[in-house]
Enzyme design. Sequence first.
Site, short mmCIF file in Angstrom:
data_model
loop_
_atom_site.label_atom_id
_atom_site.label_comp_id
_atom_site.label_asym_id
_atom_site.label_seq_id
_atom_site.Cartn_x
_atom_site.Cartn_y
_atom_site.Cartn_z
N HIS A 181 -21.69 -17.79 59.57
CA HIS A 181 -22.74 -18.91 59.34
C HIS A 181 -24.01 -18.83 59.96
O HIS A 181 -25.18 -19.06 59.53
CB HIS A 181 -21.93 -20.08 58.99
CG HIS A 181 -21.40 -19.96 57.83
ND1 HIS A 181 -20.14 -19.57 57.46
CD2 HIS A 181 -21.70 -20.28 56.40
CE1 HIS A 181 -19.70 -19.32 56.26
NE2 HIS A 181 -20.68 -19.93 55.64
N GLU A 219 -13.61 -15.46 44.62
CA GLU A 219 -13.71 -15.06 45.83
C GLU A 219 -12.36 -14.65 46.44
O GLU A 219 -12.15 -13.89 47.64
CB GLU A 219 -14.15 -15.74 46.92
CG GLU A 219 -14.11 -17.42 46.88
CD GLU A 219 -15.04 -18.34 47.70
OE1 GLU A 219 -15.74 -17.79 48.60
OE2 GLU A 219 -14.78 -19.55 47.59
N ASP A 222 -16.50 -13.52 50.60
CA ASP A 222 -15.16 -13.75 50.70
C ASP A 222 -14.30 -12.67 49.91
O ASP A 222 -13.16 -12.38 50.35
CB ASP A 222 -14.50 -15.14 50.66
CG ASP A 222 -14.82 -16.04 51.68
OD1 ASP A 222 -14.44 -15.87 52.71
OD2 ASP A 222 -15.42 -17.40 51.53
N CYS A 260 -23.15 -15.19 44.03
CA CYS A 260 -23.84 -16.12 44.95
C CYS A 260 -23.47 -15.79 46.48
O CYS A 260 -24.00 -16.30 47.43
CB CYS A 260 -23.31 -17.50 44.97
SG CYS A 260 -21.64 -17.95 45.15
C1 PEP Z 1 -18.96 -16.03 49.58
O1 PEP Z 1 -17.79 -16.40 49.76
O2 PEP Z 1 -19.45 -15.16 49.10
C2 PEP Z 1 -19.78 -17.55 49.50
C3 PEP Z 1 -20.91 -17.64 48.72
O3 PEP Z 1 -19.35 -18.35 50.04
P1 PEP Z 1 -19.56 -18.52 51.57
O4 PEP Z 1 -20.06 -17.43 52.23
O5 PEP Z 1 -20.00 -19.93 52.10
O6 PEP Z 1 -17.93 -18.46 52.07
MG MG Z 2 -16.98 -18.00 50.35
#
Ligand code: PEP
Ligand code: MG
Length: 521
Positions: free
Chosen positions: A137, A379, A403, A450
Amino acid sequence: AIREEIPEETARDIASFIDTHLLMLEDSMLTTTPVQLIRETRCNAEWALRQQRDAVARVFDTMDDAYLRTRIDDIDHVVNRILRILLAGDDPGTEPVTPSLKGQVIVADDLTPADTVLMKNHGVAAFVTEYGGPMSHTTILARSLQIPAVVGTHHARRTLRQGEALIVDGEQGVIVADPDRATLRHYRQRRSGERRRRSELAKISDTPAVTRDGRAICLQANIELPEDLRAVRKMGADGIGLYRTEFLYMNRDEPPSEEEQFVDYRRILRTMQGLPVFIRTLDLGADKQVDGGVASGAVNPALGLRAIRLCLKEPELFRPQLRALLRASAHGPLRIMFPMLSNAQELFQVLGLVEEVKQELADEGLAYDPLVPLGAIVEVPAVAVVAPTFARNLDFLSIGTNDLIQYTLAIDRVDDEVNYLYDPLHPAVLRLIHMTLKAGHKAGIPVAMCGEMAGDPRLTRLLLGLGLTQFSMQPASLLEVKRIVLDTDVGALHRRALAVLRADTHEQMAERVDKLNLDTE
Ligand code: PEP
Ligand code: MG
């Protein structure tokens, strides 16, 4: 001083990182005990502080809770900061305490999201870290703040010297130390080329994203922090495709109240002025932890009690968010999406809970949109395989490739030791994506993407060819992706994109994707 430098509009949770550190500075563990040590053993202040840090670390080491054990990192942040100040006082030759950071490259073990935001405000040119992965993150945040970075280098601190000129090529993952004149010239040219390219791109921010053969493509933005909304508006996004709400829950003792969340969600809807906003329910656990004590001590947190699993187990945590979301749905085109669903039973449990909360609000006379669209983030690979079941019971799907790749390829996305295996072009990953798109198409519901793949311009044509029409990404990639959309004839691509899927290896896939990108026919 650091606290005061944080600009007003910075998210409260970022500022509270610093507040936590300020509280530690007042704790007798750091104020009284080192003084006693100096008195008793006549050591110097730096050594006393170091001894005390090690004693505290031993206590943390014995804690059962894996999450609490990692909080020694906070103590280290504070202790290291004091040590740097003490050492600088001793030796005028070392860096001043608050050097100007403008144009500097930060080389560190690791960084928190708060560090990253501060860097932007100080005009830091780039950063290099020993640990962390490109999907962590902090890195996602660096990308949205547009700070060049190379992470997970392992030997940077030993190899690089203070004061040395550095080139940080975040695109290639390369650091050049003490570059010669020719290298410098090459990178300067690349940098000015990049600036020119960005100002060229800015010209299409208001152009609708329509392909050469007339298909409208929806390009949306992912946001983590409220201040990201500024960048979203600048890029002319078609709405927010993913709002990661867990940042609202971090670094505080109590989760945000229903009212606080309601106000936050309504504000985002209002700012987006009628454009759709996809809000993801709480995705805590694994690499997204809070300080509020709900974290588990699981050995394998990415496979443990995270996201929707945690929410279903702790309805007192989940219900206020559902109430806030449903109430906000009366104020604009909100979409609610659920992370990490893994089977139909969980899906029906969530849908049942939403119905219950709707009834509760109706009984209380509170407004909500009874038809608010509900969707799942795909995911977990199992969900991609049974996507038709999910598609029949939901209003939309959104593919979370970060994920999805982690679970399909069994690699921890934040473990830099295995990051080399993180591969969006693994045939299995692309086939799962394709299965999900087909399931959505058949059920007549939209399927968005996403995860980070949606913002990777190298993959735009492939995804368009596979039938993706809704992309959500960090705002900084939006115009680059739009440029490719404007330049693509999707009809002509479809068969070739399917041929890419039939490749056996990453190399074959990569070769076919490159060919797809080269042809403008
Ligand atoms: C993903 O897992 O692709 C996602 C968009 O969520 P995050 O990156 O917050 O786990
Ligand atoms: Mg995710």
